[in-house]
Design an enzyme around this catalytic site. Structure first.
Site, mmCIF file in Angstrom:
data_model
loop_
_atom_site.group_PDB
_atom_site.id
_atom_site.type_symbol
_atom_site.label_atom_id
_atom_site.label_comp_id
_atom_site.label_asym_id
_atom_site.label_seq_id
_atom_site.Cartn_x
_atom_site.Cartn_y
_atom_site.Cartn_z
ATOM 1 N N HIS A 1 0.850 -1.227 0.108
ATOM 2 C CA HIS A 1 -0.064 -0.111 -0.114
ATOM 3 C C HIS A 1 1.026 1.251 0.017
ATOM 4 O O HIS A 1 0.526 2.235 0.420
ATOM 5 C CB HIS A 1 -1.060 -0.051 1.326
ATOM 6 C CG HIS A 1 -1.505 -1.091 1.413
ATOM 7 N ND1 HIS A 1 -2.928 -1.483 0.969
ATOM 8 C CD2 HIS A 1 -1.255 -2.239 2.144
ATOM 9 C CE1 HIS A 1 -3.355 -2.612 1.483
ATOM 10 N NE2 HIS A 1 -2.275 -3.254 2.199
ATOM 11 N N SER B 1 14.378 22.252 -15.486
ATOM 12 C CA SER B 1 13.376 23.016 -15.533
ATOM 13 C C SER B 1 13.649 24.371 -15.782
ATOM 14 O O SER B 1 14.553 25.079 -15.673
ATOM 15 C CB SER B 1 12.508 23.109 -14.280
ATOM 16 O OG SER B 1 11.524 24.074 -14.298
ATOM 17 N N LYS C 1 15.520 21.990 -10.320
ATOM 18 C CA LYS C 1 14.922 20.908 -10.636
ATOM 19 C C LYS C 1 15.859 20.130 -11.427
ATOM 20 O O LYS C 1 16.568 20.558 -12.249
ATOM 21 C CB LYS C 1 13.591 20.864 -11.196
ATOM 22 C CG LYS C 1 12.519 21.639 -10.518
ATOM 23 C CD LYS C 1 12.112 20.829 -9.593
ATOM 24 C CE LYS C 1 11.111 19.770 -10.004
ATOM 25 N NZ LYS C 1 9.849 20.482 -10.647
ATOM 26 N N GLU D 1 9.097 9.284 -16.534
ATOM 27 C CA GLU D 1 7.830 9.607 -16.622
ATOM 28 C C GLU D 1 7.423 9.142 -18.079
ATOM 29 O O GLU D 1 6.191 8.541 -18.294
ATOM 30 C CB GLU D 1 7.652 11.056 -16.396
ATOM 31 C CG GLU D 1 8.135 11.438 -15.142
ATOM 32 C CD GLU D 1 8.323 12.826 -14.907
ATOM 33 O OE1 GLU D 1 7.110 13.752 -14.645
ATOM 34 O OE2 GLU D 1 9.173 13.540 -15.298
#
Ligand code: ARG
Length: 471
Positions: free
Chosen positions: A169, A290, A296, A303
């Site tokens: 979980h 970024s 970043k 992704e």
């Protein structure tokens, strides 16, 4: 390719290869919807190999003269070389790869080109081409997945004893080793390879010689063409041979399942590389910055692997919907089989390669892993097991006692192993000093040495076995 003159009916020349019964050429839109050459040109090598096998068989069977056979073979070699060197002029008016090749063959060798299509149809031709293409793609995917397994195995062996929290979980559950986690994916990709291999066995029979749908009256030898193209045998039923696309669906199914595995690993990399986890650091080579946020370093490759599972599953869904409800035998609907297959194959290859790079180059932050494992009472089961083993408590009671101790530790804001023996004895007086050894994380993982378990020694053995089975 949309044509603005849709209502003008701007028509094209009558097709030289099938236009015998026509008095008018196709509307420009007819040509646009009908042509598959923009994408099926990818089948050129398979198409030419199939034609060469067919022509050689026709010669051997006395259906074609040796001279015609030789000039066809030579012409096809020239065309192959023209296409490979980018000199071939693909024409939309010639619809597809089959007619582009045949038309060029006629330019090169003259009338003998017209004899190549004896005892053959584009229906068995395209079925053969796509089978050959998918077979090659399956083999490439197998090799690529093996490379990914090798990268995972390297990390597994380097970090066989790196302790991290195992989750259920996405809540810390029990300590596991990072190597064990890597090996879980080695098994998944192993099964993906198995699915491709299984599908390959069923794929590997030859539709060539089925003709348009019914077979042919010429004395062809389908075993010979099957063998020449590396197929195990000819397909048993000509209607099935030209209609079947389950080989493509099986490839897409295997690809889709593999893509879900890749996306799960990708998701873990996204989570693990976040500032909140820092379990791993992705290499600069597989990250992006970024444009606005200078701090970043984004795991874009991971992704995108996560996302591309969507289009691979979409390809499977798309082709399944194309095929459902199609009557036998060939229907032009089936021309729509190629783009999903190509797109899924390309996406899968890119994802596997990118994942191999990411896994190979990621840095594993062992300290962060260990620190995370010591939070969240991941050793609670070890405490309960100790109560069962040493005090002979039924597991249910041990579970209850441990729960009370977790609550106590939570109140104190500390871990189970930070509680004093006196604290513990307020809950269960028979607990002794010896319990603390069982709460140690290294002890915890080392004790889980059942087959398939997370103990570092198991992981090292499992890695050896995986290398034997997969590499
Ligand atoms: N381009 C076609 C395809 O991909 C080739 C087969 C055409 N057959 C036919 N009967 N029109 O399916």
């Amino acid at each position: 390719m949309a044509n603005n003159n849709s209502d003008s009916g701007g028509s094209r020349e009558i097709n030289a290869l099938w236009g015998g019964r026509f008095t008018e050429g196709p509307n420009a839109l007819m040509e646009a919807i009908n042509a598959s050459i923009p994408f099926d040109q990818r089948l050129f090598a398979q198409d030419i190999a199939g034609s060469k096998a067919h022509a050689a068989m026709l010669v051997a069977q006395g259906i074609l003269t040796a001279e015609d056979g030789a000039s066809i073979a030579q012409g096809l070699d020239t065309i192959l070389q023209e296409i490979e060197s980018g000199q071939f002029n693909f024409q939309t008016a010639l619809e597809d790869i089959h007619m582009n090749v045949e038309s060029r063959l006629r330019e090169l060798i003259g009338d003998a080109a017209g004899r190549l299509h004896t005892a053959r149809s584009r229906n068995d031709q395209v079925a053969t081409d796509l089978r050959l293409w998918v077979r090659e793609t399956m083999d490439g995917a197998d090799t690529a997945l093996q490379g990914l397994q090798a990268a995972l195995l390297d990390q597994a062996e380097a970090h066989a004893d790196a302790i991290m929290p195992g989750f259920t979980h996405l809540q810390a559950a029990q300590p596991v080793t990072f190597g064990h986690h890597m090996l879980a994916y080695v098994e998944m990709f192993g099964r993906d390879r198995g699915r491709l291999a299984d599908a390959r066995v069923r794929l590997n029979e030859s539709p060539l010689g089925a003709g348009a749908l019914a077979g042919t009256s010429f004395p062809i030898d389908r075993v010979v063409t099957a063998k020449a193209l590396g197929f195990d045998h000819p397909m048993a039923n000509s209607l099935d041979a030209v209609s079947a696309r389950d080989f493509a669906l099986e490839f897409l199914s295997a690809a889709a399942i593999c893509a879900t595995h890749l996306s799960r690993l990708a998701e873990e990399l996204v989570v693990w590389s976040s500032a909140q986890f820092r379990f791993v650091s992705m290499s600069d080579a597989f990250s992006t910055g970024s444009s606005m946020l200078p701090q970043k370093k984004n795991p874009d490759a991971a992704e995108l692997v996560r996302a591309k599972s969507g289009r691979i599953i979409g390809a499977l869904t798309g082709l399944a919907i194309v095929m459902k409800g199609l009557p036998l035998a060939y229907s032009k609907d089936m021309q729509e089989d190629k783009e999903p297959v190509f797109d899924a194959a390309d996406s899968l290859a890119l994802c596997v390669a990118a994942m191999t790079g990411m896994i190979g180059q990621m840095t594993v932050n062992r300290d962060k892993l260990r620190a995370a494992a010591s939070q969240g009472f991941t050793n609670a089961t070890d405490l309960a097991d100790w109560l069962v083993r040493e005090l002979d408590l039924p597991f249910r009671d041990a579970h209850h006692v441990t729960g009370a101790l977790v609550r106590l530790a939570e109140d104190r804001g500390c871990g189970l192993d930070d509680l004093s023996l006196a604290d513990m004895q307020t809950v269960e007086p028979r607990i002794t000093e010896a319990v603390f050894a069982a709460l140690d994380l290294d002890y915890s993982v080392a004790s889980r040495n059942s087959f398939g378990g997370t103990a570092p020694d198991n992981v090292r053995e499992a890695a050896v076995s995986a290398r034997e089975r997969y590499l």
